[in-house]
Each structure stands twice: as C-alpha cells, then as structure tokens.
Enzyme design. Structure first.
Site, short mmCIF file in Angstrom:
data_model
loop_
_atom_site.label_atom_id
_atom_site.label_comp_id
_atom_site.label_asym_id
_atom_site.label_seq_id
_atom_site.Cartn_x
_atom_site.Cartn_y
_atom_site.Cartn_z
N GLY A 1 2.13 25.33 -59.06
CA GLY A 1 3.29 26.11 -58.66
C GLY A 1 2.93 27.56 -58.40
O GLY A 1 3.55 28.23 -57.57
N GLU B 1 -2.27 19.66 -59.46
CA GLU B 1 -1.23 18.71 -59.89
C GLU B 1 -1.77 17.29 -59.99
O GLU B 1 -1.36 16.51 -60.86
CB GLU B 1 -0.05 18.74 -58.92
CG GLU B 1 0.86 19.95 -59.04
CD GLU B 1 0.41 21.13 -58.21
OE1 GLU B 1 -0.77 21.15 -57.76
OE2 GLU B 1 1.22 22.05 -57.99
N ALA C 1 3.72 25.32 -62.75
CA ALA C 1 4.99 25.02 -63.38
C ALA C 1 4.76 24.91 -64.88
O ALA C 1 3.63 24.70 -65.33
CB ALA C 1 5.52 23.69 -62.84
N GLU D 1 1.74 27.75 -55.07
CA GLU D 1 2.90 27.57 -54.17
C GLU D 1 3.71 28.86 -54.04
O GLU D 1 4.23 29.17 -52.97
CB GLU D 1 3.77 26.41 -54.67
CG GLU D 1 3.05 25.07 -54.52
CD GLU D 1 3.81 23.91 -55.15
OE1 GLU D 1 4.03 23.96 -56.38
OE2 GLU D 1 4.18 22.98 -54.44
#
Ligand code: 3HC
Ligand code: NAI
Length: 678
Positions: free
Chosen positions: A101, A124, A62, A104
């Site tokens: 992310g 994270e 992210a 992911e």
C-alpha cells in the site's frame, strides 16, 4: 498525538505520517491522508503538496493486523484516489521501504522522489495477495507490464536506482536532505499539469507483445507452483493493458477479495507474524545486553562447516576455520571459493565482493587460532565422544565470555555443555544443508544456556539473513524430530503395498519440493551404509548392494535419465516385494489419501508432543521451522496451522483410523474444538 500532521512551508503543504514502527496504513493514517489533501486543496496559498513519513520508513503497506476485520474509515483505494485527483501537484518523498500500500500511495502521487537507500515494492504476493489499492493498474501504466510483472508476481523490492531507471521514481535526492529536496522538487512542478499514473500509457507493451505473460509464467513456473496469488497477479497486470483503468481496478478488486478470503492468504499472513514471533523469547527482555560478535571460529570444513562460514563472511564478519588435516582444509576452503565464484558468474556478486569475503577467511590447522573468537561453531563428525573431546579442548583454548556452539543434528546439547566449565555459554546452532542457502537456523537452548547468549544468537541470525526458531533439547530438536515419524510411515507403507513413487508424489502434490525417496536418492542412498554387499539386512542394504546408490550413479530408488528425470525401477519394486514377503507383510492397495494422512498427521502429533514438553515455545515456531528448513509449503502455513485448517478433530480421527498414537495435547485440543494457532 495524531499520526498525520501537516506543515506549511510557504506555498507547499507537507503531509507527514508518524505511525511507528513502519508507518503501516491503518485507519487513522488513511483518514489523515484524506484530511491532509483536503487541507491543501482548500487553502489558496498552497500550490503543491509533499507526502512523507517520519521514522525509519515510508509507508510499509496496509496494516496487516486490520485484515479480516471490518473496514474503518476510508479504504486505501479511496484515500489515495483523492491524492491523485488533486489539481495541485503531489510529491511522494520516499525513504526506507515503500511497500505494498505504501508503494500504491507513491504511485497515486503525481511525482516520486527517493533517497538512494530507499526500496520500493509490492510484496503482497508474499502474503498470498495482490495489491488491492490499484497498484496492479497504476504500476504497469507507469513502468510497463514487463517491468511490473516481477514486482507484482514475485514481490521482491527494487532499489531506488532501479526504480529510477524504470521510471517509477522521478528523481533521486540527497540521502540526508529528503524533506528539503522534496519541497524544492514540488515547487518546480507548480503550474504544470500533474501527470496521473492512472492515465499512463506504458502498459501498452503488454498489448503489443502479449507473449510476455506466458513467457513470465514459464520462466517462473517453479517459484510460483502451488500458489494462487501469482497467477492472479499476472491476470491483473494483463488486465491493465486490456481494460480501461476503471474496469481494471474492478478486476483487481475481485481478484484481491477472492485471495483475501481464501486459505492461502490466511496461512501466509499467519506465517508473516509467526516469523516475527519466533524472534521473541518469553521471559527474556529483548533489550538484554548482547555479546558483541566480531570474529567467528568454525571447527570442521566439511559439508556444513564451509557453508556455515560463508554466512558470516558474506555479512563481513571475519571467520577462522580449523580442520584436522591440510587436505581437508584446502578442500573446504576451495569449495567456499568455488561457491562464491559461481555466485559471481550468475551476476549476484562482484569479483571484488568474492575477494572481499575470501580476504576475511583465515584457514588454520590449529585450535589455538580460535582463542580470540567471540563465537565458535563446531561442525565435526556427528558422534558424541568426538563432540565431547572437541568441546573440552575448545573450552580450554577459546577466551572466557565467548560462545561455544554445536551444529549437531540430533545430539544432546546439555551433555556436550557439561564437559565445559562454561555451560551457560553453550548452545546449539543447527544450520541446514546447504548452510549458505537454507534460511532456517534452529537455535537449541540448553538447560543452562544464559539468556544473553540465546539472544545474541537470535540477533546474529538476523545479521546473517537467517530465520531463527528456538528449540529445547530433545533428540532431533523440532525439525528432525518431526521428520522421523514421517519417514517411519513412508517406510512402513511401502512394505504394506504402497508404491514408493506414490509416496513421493503425494508430498509433491501437497507442495513439498520432493518426497522422501527422491530425497534419499539425492542425498545418496549409500550415506551411512556399512559397505558390505554381502550383509543385507535392510532395504537400503539391498539397494546399495545392487549399486543403486542414488542420483550420483544414475540409479537409486528411481532410474534417472541424462536430464535427471526419474522413473520407478522394476528392480526396486522387486527388492521391496521380496522384503515385504520375507517379513510376511500382507500387501494391499493404499490410496493417496491414506498415504497423505499417514505421512502428515503423525508429524502434527509429534509437533503436539513437542509443545506438550515445552520444547517449542509456540505452535507457530514449529511452522517456521518446517517452512524454512524442510520445504513445507508456505501457502498451507506450516504443519500446525495446516492441522488447524484441516480440523484437529479430523486429525485425531485420522490417526486413530490408521492405528497411530495420539498425543494428549492434540486429543485435548481436538475435544475442546481448539486450535494450535489462536
Ligand atoms: N502491518 C502491520 N504491522 C506490520 C507491517 C504491516 N504492513 N509491517 C511490519 N509490521 C510490524 C511487524 O509485525 C513488527 O511488529 P513487532 O515488532 O510487534 O513484531 C514490526 O512492524 C517491525 O517489523 P519487522 O520486524 O519486519 O521490521 P524490519 O525492519 O525487519 O522490516 C519491513 C521492515 C521491511 C517494512 C517489514 O516489516 C515488511 O516487509 N513488512 C511487510 C510489508 C508488506 O507486506 N506490505 C504489504 C502489506 S499488504 C498491502 O499493502 C495490501 C494493499 O495492497 C492494499
Ligand atoms: P562432514 O563429514 O562433511 O564434515 C566434518 C568435518 O569435520 C570433516 O572435514 C572432518 O575432517 C572435520 N573434523 C572432524 N573432527 C575434527 C576435529 N576434531 N577438529 C577439526 N575438524 C574435524 O560432516 P557434515 O555433514 O559437515 O556434518 C557436520 C556436523 O553437522 C554434524 O554434527 C552433522 O550432524 C551436522 N549437520 C549435518 C547436516 C548435513 O546435511 N550434512 C545438516 C545439519 C547438521
């Protein structure tokens, strides 16, 4: 140009991200992914999809700069659900690092192919978070809870090979042919029912054997002590086995939001950017020509010299190490070999790597062998006369254009540089003990140090895996200078009636690995002692005279048992009481709150002075020093960030309450309601 483009390769649509430097999943990228998949679904000619990135890496996560701001466009979870929902197979084509992310996204794709050099991970936790786009729910369903735990809770990336072995990657493809191989792979999947990670069943291992979660907690207790995110990560992975996918995602969301709005994650995100900012020097062009460092010389093969040398050997840079006497040289080289062999025994190095590192080490008793080094680091005794003599000699021998560095802990680099004819090539490279392990490298910029010399040192620090921060020339530089007032308060407080074990425990509770008296026992109470048991002038003299030399003899400030567990010693309490009585110090009970304030606030104050004097470029550099060099707990963001969270007005009030000095900058910032960071 749009950050997401698409290319049609007959019946395959390739969705390509180009969002330098690391393809972070910002709003435009997320929207582009949604648009890309819609394009694929609405085009009847398209039968499969590939998602890949241009530039140096697959999505690295992210966009951290968006955190704490209102969400723009689709959130990542929604965007990647669209990928998974596709009835046309979607293949993630991975190179570089698929992190957070990014991992992911890959998990939401139906298949994953990767080049051999790729890495995947969920880091994270290092930002005080857990994955927030269903990573904690999809990953265990693909690889099992046991394999998912270290990835979610510790956060280190794994190699493509390992990812393939645990079923996270379906196929390893050619290093130079990712784009074509991914298309070919996608074509092979046409017509098959796409496997969806959210429907995987590997997570059942956590139900069959629920003991794995406590076992994991136990095994990693030390690593995760004090941090909130690891426990949330364990709970999320456990939930992946216990709950339906939809409920698991909800649970992950709740845990994620709690962390995201908490102080630990704010502190750790601050640190992420602090570490990167510390690499930048105001006023120096980052593209300045650097000095190539192909060979390094080390002077002194003692505690520090050997460890410093190992950093370069491990990075494949040849080292010549020079000592005064054969015996010291042999001992130093022996320690290096032993350290490497221990690492190999623990499986973290191969025998070939050990021999490879040792084969580029040249031990010598002659300064002349340093002549052709590009950088020489001096690590001899901490004495100005010795350092001056050594630098004058080095200056005459080492080729012109080479850098001369000192590992001094306290001494004035400008004074050392002044004995050479090349002061612009002199600087401090302050490593921390054990130098092959500790992450911090304090780079001391002398008054005359040239810009390219400084930048060469900064770049080199990255090559050898260190985190660098620049300090100006002042006694003790940033780190040791701030340690002094803490030590001073610790010593004063135990004379006023504070229990020395309370002083240690306060720092331990705060999150430091140990307190000052434990540290003294570990290092050796007798370090620097005059060795005359009759001459007792200080507390240390008294402890040493009583044979309390520290852990190595089983007693120092504490008594130690076989397992090296400490208990406060009656003899020491007695000695302290006698000293306090002799000095006429009134005894009183000192609370843990007072101890904490008197240990930590003066450090913040010293940090403010360091900034005031321009000895550190920015407050966050000070945080980088203390987190990497002295075990300041990362989850508080370092001393200056921590002070911001406490409130600078509270710090000032605390200092005044205890009769301690307040720096001008601190006073001004507190009065203006300001902060050190931001
Ligand atoms: N968001 C925003 N900026 C980022 C970023 C991110 N995720 N990752 C890196 N950057 C920036 C850096 O700040 C740096 O900026 P600068 O040049 O202005 O200083 C630039 O990109 C280059 O980064 P590095 O200097 O770190 O480059 P390296 O090549 O050494 O390392 C990397 C590359 C391994 C990708 C490293 O940058 C990294 O580890 N990034 C963070 C990865 C991460 O933590 N991802 C998870 C994010 S949280 C998340 O995804 C939540 C999700 O679950 C919802
Ligand atoms: P040490 O005493 O373990 O090693 C010094 C070595 O230098 C000895 O082996 C000695 O024989 C050798 N030496 C002395 N004069 C020499 C000369 N003229 N030529 C070649 N070799 C010579 O000392 P240590 O602890 O390694 O410290 C070295 C430097 O590193 C000091 O400046 C110290 O302040 C600094 N330092 C030490 C740290 C520590 O925790 N020990 C941490 C950070 C810096």
């Amino acid at each position: 140009m749009s950050v997401i483009t698409t290319e049609k390769h007959q019946n395959i649509l390739v969705i390509i991200s180009n969002n330098p430097p690391v393809n972070a999943l910002g709003a435009a990228v997320r929207q582009g992914l949604v648009d890309g998949i819609e394009e694929a679904l609405s085009d009847d000619e398209i039968e499969a999809v590939v998602v890949r990135c241009d530039g140096r890496t697959f999505f690295a996560g992210a966009d951290i700069t968006e955190f704490g701001k209102p969400m723009q466009g689709p959130n990542l979870g929604e965007a990647i659900d669209r990928l998974e929902a596709s009835d046309k197979p979607v293949v993630a084509a991975i190179h570089g690092t698929a992190l957070g992310g990014g991992c992911e996204v890959a998990l939401a794709c139906h298949y994953r192919v990767a080049v051999p050099s790729a890495k995947m991970g969920l880091p994270e936790v290092k930002l005080g978070l857990i994955p927030g786009a269903a990573g904690t729910q999809r990953l265990p369903r693909v690889v099992g809870a046991e394999a998912a735990l270290p990835m979610v809770v510790i956060g280190n990336p794994i190699s493509a090979k390992k990812a393939h072995a645990i079923g996270l990657v379906d196929q390893i493809v050619g290093e130079g042919s990712l784009a074509e191989d991914a298309i070919a792979f996608a074509r092979e999947q046409i017509g098959k029912e796409p496997p969806r990670s959210s429907e995987g069943t590997a997570n059942e291992d956590g139900i069959k054997n629920p003991a794995i979660f406590d076992e994991f907690r136990r095994k990693n207790g030390r690593k995760i002590r004090g941090f909130d995110a690891p426990e949330a990560g364990i709970q999320a992975v456990k939930a992946a086995g216990e709950l339906s996918y939809a409920d698991g995602v909800k649970k992950e969301g709740e845990l994620f939001m709690k962390l995201m709005t908490g102080t630990q994650s704010a502190a750790m995100r601050h640190y992420f950017f602090a570490e990167r900012a510390a690499n930048k020097i105001d006023g120096i062009d980052p593209k300045i020509d650097l000095i190539p460092i192909k060979k390094v010389g080390i002077l002194g093969a003692g505690t520090m010299g050997g460890g410093i040398g190992m950093n370069f050997l491990s990075a494949g840079i040849p080292v010549t190490i020079v000592e005064l006497k054969e015996e010291a040289l042999e001992r130093g080289v022996g320690v290096i070999r032993k350290n490497y062999e221990n690492t190999a025994k623990r499986g973290r190095m191969t025998e070939e790597q050990v021999e490879g590192a040792m084969s580029i080490l040249t031990p010598s008793l002659s300064y002349d062998d340093l002549a052709d080094c590009d950088l020489v680091i001096e690590a001899v005794f901490e004495n100005m006369d010795v350092k001056k003599e050594v630098f004058a000699k080095l200056d005459g021998i080492v080729k012109q254009g080479a850098i001369l560095a000192s590992n001094t802990s306290y001494l004035n680099i400008d004074e050392i540089a002044a004995v050479t004819k090349r002061p612009e090539y002199v600087l401090g490279l302050h490593f921390f003990s054990p130098a092959n392990i500790m992450k911090l490298l304090e780079i001391v910029r002398g008054e005359k140090t040239a810009d390219n010399v400084l930048m060469t040192a900064m770049k080199l620090s990255k090559r050898i895996g260190k985190v660098a921060a620049v300090s100006g020339v002042c006694p003790g530089f940033i780190g040791n200078r701030m340690l002094s007032p803490r030590q001073e308060q610790a010593n004063i407080m135990i004379m006023e009636g504070a229990n020395y074990w309370d002083v240690d425990d306060v720092l331990l509770d705060f999150g430091f690995p140990m307190g000052p008296f434990q540290m003294s026992d570990l290092a050796g109470v007798d370090i620097g002692w005059h060795r005359d048991p009759e001459r007792i002038e200080t507390l240390r003299d008294a402890l040493c005279a009583a044979g309390r030399w520290g852990q190595k003899v089983g007693k120092g400030f504490y008594d130690y048992n076989e397992a090296r567990q400490r208990t406060p010693a009656d003899e020491v309490k007695q000695i302290i009481a006698e000293f306090a009585a002799k000095a006429g110090k009134e005894q009183r009970e000192i609370s843990k709150d007072e101890i904490r304030e008197r240990l930590l606030y003066p450090m913040v104050n010293e940090g403010a002075k360091i900034l005031e004097e321009g000895m550190a470029q920015r407050a966050s550099d000070i945080d980088v020093v203390w987190i990497n060099g002295y075990g300041w707990p990362l989850y508080t963001g370092g001393p200056m960030f921590w002070a911001d969270t406490v409130g600078l007005d509270n710090v000032v009030a605390g200092l005044k309450k205890h009769g301690l000095p307040v720096a001008k900058l601190l006073e001004e910032k507190a009065a203006a309601g300001g902060k050190f960071n931001g």
